[in-house]
Design a protein around this motif. Structure first.
Motif, short mmCIF file in Angstrom:
data_model
loop_
_atom_site.label_atom_id
_atom_site.label_comp_id
_atom_site.label_asym_id
_atom_site.label_seq_id
_atom_site.Cartn_x
_atom_site.Cartn_y
_atom_site.Cartn_z
N GLU A 128 -6.07 -5.47 -10.08
CA GLU A 128 -4.97 -5.68 -9.61
C GLU A 128 -4.72 -7.02 -9.05
OE1 GLU A 128 -1.28 -4.18 -8.67
OE2 GLU A 128 -2.01 -4.42 -6.89
N SER A 129 -5.99 -7.40 -8.20
CA SER A 129 -5.85 -8.82 -7.24
C SER A 129 -6.78 -10.26 -7.86
CB SER A 129 -6.06 -8.47 -6.05
OG SER A 129 -6.46 -9.26 -5.07
N VAL A 130 -7.26 -9.33 -8.73
CA VAL A 130 -7.91 -11.04 -9.67
C VAL A 130 -7.07 -10.94 -10.80
CG1 VAL A 130 -10.02 -11.45 -10.82
CG2 VAL A 130 -9.61 -10.66 -8.50
N GLU A 131 -6.78 -9.74 -11.64
CA GLU A 131 -6.66 -10.33 -12.99
C GLU A 131 -5.00 -9.54 -12.76
OE1 GLU A 131 -8.27 -11.58 -15.07
OE2 GLU A 131 -10.13 -11.12 -14.09
N ASP A 132 -4.81 -9.22 -11.80
CA ASP A 132 -3.12 -8.77 -12.16
C ASP A 132 -2.70 -7.93 -13.45
OD1 ASP A 132 -0.05 -9.06 -12.15
OD2 ASP A 132 0.11 -10.50 -13.59
N ILE A 133 -3.04 -6.83 -13.18
CA ILE A 133 -3.24 -5.38 -14.21
C ILE A 133 -2.76 -4.64 -13.00
CG2 ILE A 133 -4.27 -3.80 -15.68
CD1 ILE A 133 -6.56 -5.82 -16.14
N PRO A 134 -1.16 -3.97 -13.15
CA PRO A 134 -1.29 -3.16 -11.63
C PRO A 134 -1.77 -1.59 -12.31
CG PRO A 134 0.33 -3.43 -13.58
CD PRO A 134 -0.82 -4.02 -13.85
N VAL B 98 -1.08 -9.40 -16.49
CA VAL B 98 -0.13 -9.52 -17.46
C VAL B 98 1.44 -9.95 -17.39
CG1 VAL B 98 -1.47 -7.61 -18.66
CG2 VAL B 98 0.27 -7.12 -16.86
N GLY B 99 1.93 -10.33 -16.22
CA GLY B 99 3.58 -10.84 -16.02
C GLY B 99 3.08 -12.47 -15.59
N GLN B 100 2.33 -12.77 -16.13
CA GLN B 100 2.10 -14.38 -15.78
C GLN B 100 1.74 -15.46 -16.83
OE1 GLN B 100 -1.02 -14.51 -12.57
NE2 GLN B 100 -0.07 -13.33 -11.25
N ILE B 101 0.86 -14.89 -17.56
CA ILE B 101 0.36 -15.70 -18.69
C ILE B 101 0.51 -14.94 -19.73
CG2 ILE B 101 -1.13 -17.24 -17.37
CD1 ILE B 101 -3.36 -16.04 -18.87
N ARG C 183 5.26 -6.46 -18.83
CA ARG C 183 4.02 -7.24 -19.25
C ARG C 183 4.33 -8.52 -20.60
NH1 ARG C 183 0.63 -4.78 -24.28
NH2 ARG C 183 1.47 -3.77 -25.34
N TYR C 184 3.95 -9.07 -20.75
CA TYR C 184 4.23 -10.40 -22.09
C TYR C 184 3.63 -9.53 -23.09
CZ TYR C 184 7.15 -13.44 -19.20
OH TYR C 184 7.57 -13.76 -17.57
N VAL C 185 3.94 -9.68 -24.39
CA VAL C 185 3.11 -9.55 -25.17
C VAL C 185 3.46 -11.01 -26.08
CG1 VAL C 185 3.27 -6.94 -25.07
CG2 VAL C 185 5.29 -8.01 -25.89
N TYR D 280 8.60 -9.87 -22.75
CA TYR D 280 8.56 -8.82 -21.53
C TYR D 280 8.92 -7.78 -21.99
CZ TYR D 280 7.42 -7.50 -16.89
OH TYR D 280 6.43 -7.33 -15.91
N VAL D 281 8.15 -6.52 -21.79
CA VAL D 281 8.32 -5.15 -21.81
C VAL D 281 7.51 -4.59 -20.94
CG1 VAL D 281 8.42 -6.00 -24.88
CG2 VAL D 281 5.94 -5.09 -23.40
N HIS D 282 8.46 -3.17 -20.96
CA HIS D 282 7.87 -2.56 -19.80
C HIS D 282 6.95 -1.01 -20.90
CE1 HIS D 282 9.71 -4.38 -16.45
NE2 HIS D 282 10.64 -4.88 -17.23
N ASP D 283 5.95 -1.64 -20.64
CA ASP D 283 5.72 -0.59 -21.65
C ASP D 283 3.66 0.46 -21.17
OD1 ASP D 283 3.96 -2.52 -22.64
OD2 ASP D 283 3.96 -1.71 -24.78
N PHE D 284 3.76 -0.31 -20.23
CA PHE D 284 2.90 0.40 -19.30
C PHE D 284 3.02 1.54 -18.44
CE2 PHE D 284 -0.38 -3.47 -18.20
CZ PHE D 284 -0.52 -3.70 -19.89
N PRO D 285 1.64 2.07 -18.29
CA PRO D 285 1.96 4.07 -17.58
C PRO D 285 3.09 3.37 -16.06
CG PRO D 285 -0.66 3.61 -17.51
CD PRO D 285 -0.03 2.27 -18.45
#
Length: 574
Positions: free
Chosen positions: A113-119, A456-459, A537-539, A527-532
């Motif tokens: 999460e800290s390095v790659e911005d994956i929740p 996922v929330g940045q680029i 995240r952006y698609v 920007y969509v809300h489809d993660f657990p």
């Protein structure tokens, strides 16, 4: 009536084989998961695809992704699946989920999460964590229904933390015994089919408490020991996120990084790849790095720096974050609203007046800190065919001045007009297209750094193949079609030893795209809300792909998933 001879026949397309050969009109026949004929095919197929007027290419191979978690709940691997990608390499930048001890699961999720911005919560909730060794992790990938072919490297963070715990974060070198224990874990991973070893040297990659991640300060002897493991196996790639931000006087730090990687390749006989981008803060850095790579390669090294084909930019907009998120109470109130509620807010005359007033307050105008970023560096990305070229005439400020309004008013007007689909891009790397051209011309460069599944929330850069072919091949002619396709198929596949991938020849795996080149295009980021847990995240979708075939099965058709999930686990032993 006799039974069809083949499972699929692609008829009358212009075949670009991925190897750089001249394009030719041909049929392609598929039986099972393999291509069995390229040329005039007289037999019939259970499924016939009319490819007249289309190009037929190998499936694209993306070597720099962080889909390690996402594939567990998103079997089609979006957004990659919308851009002709059929094979991906995970485990980049030293961050992986194996090997792992039970007590370290939470830590590895936090570092990712800290390095790659994956929740973190999505990672913990979405993965079963029923493996401990890297081989067991690959077995998990085997069981995972997936539309893409997927393989991964073993990461330095997991290996070092597994052996050294908290000591892995220190600047003190690892002991001989610790290095031997780490090498044993890398050896198990390679024996099980890891595609290589990855590490992070950059000081930008931090743990949640702000310290550089495990492996950042590993000395050369530790890295050479891992290289020796790859050498003994005779396969795998050594991937690095290099420490170029502390380049030092006369670029001594940068040169040491590249020379160390060069020595790793000479010792191991295995190639090394690392990220290389243009940075406006140090505009000559990429040129210096390429010169050093050329020097190393002329001395027997096998270095393949990877770059992107467009600027890497932070995406902003009404759907997620705006530049004025801290500008005042009205802006801050958006944080808890969905998109329709945000649009209602900006369309109400009174609240719109407050938004403009807060953004244009004196402290905002005179640098008081209300805006998160420099507004002169922002560019509009339209939802249809977004333009990634950067220049002073295309900034938000320039367009606002031309319209006779302030930047925030222009942004709100465009947001209103587009129902919230227009976005903003803040280019942070590869901002100069001439610098990108210089890198793309270099024979050592390999296409990469798309970072699918990360930040996922940045680029949003996993759409690179579509941009690469539409901009650098079709629109500018910088690459011929044959060379452009080779760059994102056999070149990337062969670097990672993905046998029989990235080419259209008899006997190769049937990973294929049927593309309407004239219609190839991008939509804007969304920007969509489809993660657990509903995380966002952006698609980004693509157009122009008639069909994407994975291992002989039609996986995507006109941008929609067919239901087929024929992806395989890619192992270096295959």
């Amino acid at each position: 009536m006799s039974d069809p001879d083949f499972d699929v026949v692609i008829r009358g397309g212009r075949v670009v084989d991925g190897l750089g050969s001249p394009m030719k009109e041909a049929d392609v026949a598929i039986l099972g998961d393999r291509i069995v004929a390229v040329g005039e095919v007289t037999g019939s197929g259970h499924r016939e695809i009319d490819a007249k007027g289309r190009i037929v290419t190998p499936g694209f191979v993306d070597i720099h992704t962080h889909l390690d978690a996402q594939l567990a709940w998103d079997p089609i691997g979006s957004s990659s699946c919308w851009h002709g990608i059929t094979s991906v390499v995970m485990g980049n930048c030293g961050v992986t989920f194996a090997p792992v001890r039970t007590e370290d699961i939470n830590y590895l999720a936090e570092v990712m999460e800290s390095v790659e911005d994956i929740p973190r919560e999505a990672i913990l909730e979405g993965l079963p964590w029923d493996w401990r060794t890297f081989g067991e992790y690959l077995d998990f990938l085997d069981r995972l229904p997936k539309g893409l072919n997927v393989g991964g490297m073993v990461g330095h963070v997991a290996v070092r933390w597994n052996v050294m715990g908290e000591d892995s974060l220190d600047e003190d070198p690892a002991s001989v015994e610790q290095i031997e224990a780490m090498c044993a874990l890398v050896d198990e991973a390679m024996e099980s089919g890891a595609l290589g070893f990855s590490t992070s040297r950059t000081l930008l990659h931090r743990t949640p408490d702000g310290r550089p991640i495990p492996g950042t300060f590993a000395d050369d002897d530790e890295l050479y020991a891992f290289a020796d493991v790859l050498g003994r196996h005779g396969r795998g790639v050594f991937e690095s996120a290099p420490r170029f931000e502390k380049a030092g006087a006369d670029w001594a730090g940068l040169k040491h990084e590249i020379r160390t990687l060069g020595e790793i390749t000479r010792r191991s006989g295995r190639p090394s790849t690392f990220g290389l981008v243009y940075n406006a803060v140090r505009p000559d850095m990429s040129d210096v790095a390429l010169a050093e790579v050329a020097s190393e390669n002329s001395s027997g090294a096998a270095l393949r720096p990877q770059t992107t084909c467009r600027p890497i930019g932070v995406v902003l907009g009404i759907q997620h974050r705006t530049p004025w998120a801290r500008a005042g109470a009205t802006w801050k109130s958006m944080q808890h609203l969905d998109l329709s509620e945000r649009l209602t807010l900006i369309r109400d005359p009174e609240s719109r007046r407050r938004l403009v007033e807060e953004a244009n307050s004196p402290e905002e105008i005179h640098g008081g800190g209300s805006a998160m970023i420099d507004l002169s560096r922002l560019y509009l990305l339209d939802a249809e065919n977004p333009d990634y070229r950067v220049g002073p005439e295309g900034t938000l400020e320039a367009k606002a001045a031309q319209a006779g309004v302030t930047p925030v008013e222009f942004f709100l007007d465009e947001t209103d007009r587009s129902d919230g689909s227009v976005m903003l891009s803040l280019p942070i790397l590869n901002q100069d297209y001439e610098a990108i051209e210089t890198m793309l011309r270099d024979d050592s460069i390999v296409m990469g750094l798309a970072d699918a599944g990360a930040h996922v929330g940045q680029i949003m850069d996993s759409s690179q193949p579509t941009y690469f072919l539409s901009h650098w091949v079709r629109d500018t002619g910088f690459f011929s079609l044959e060379e452009g396709v080779r760059r994102i198929t056999s070149d990337t596949a062969d670097l990672f030893g993905l046998v029989d991938r990235g080419r259209i020849v008899e006997g190769a795996y049937a990973d294929i795209n049927v593309i309407n080149l004239d219609e190839l295009a991008l939509t804007g980021p969304e920007y969509v809300h489809d993660f657990p847990g509903g995380a966002g995240r952006y698609v980004q979708r693509g157009a122009g792909y008639d069909a994407t075939i994975v291992n002989g099965q039609v996986f995507m058709e006109h941008g929609e998933h067919t239901g087929a999930l024929a992806g395989m686990t890619l192992r270096s032993t295959d």
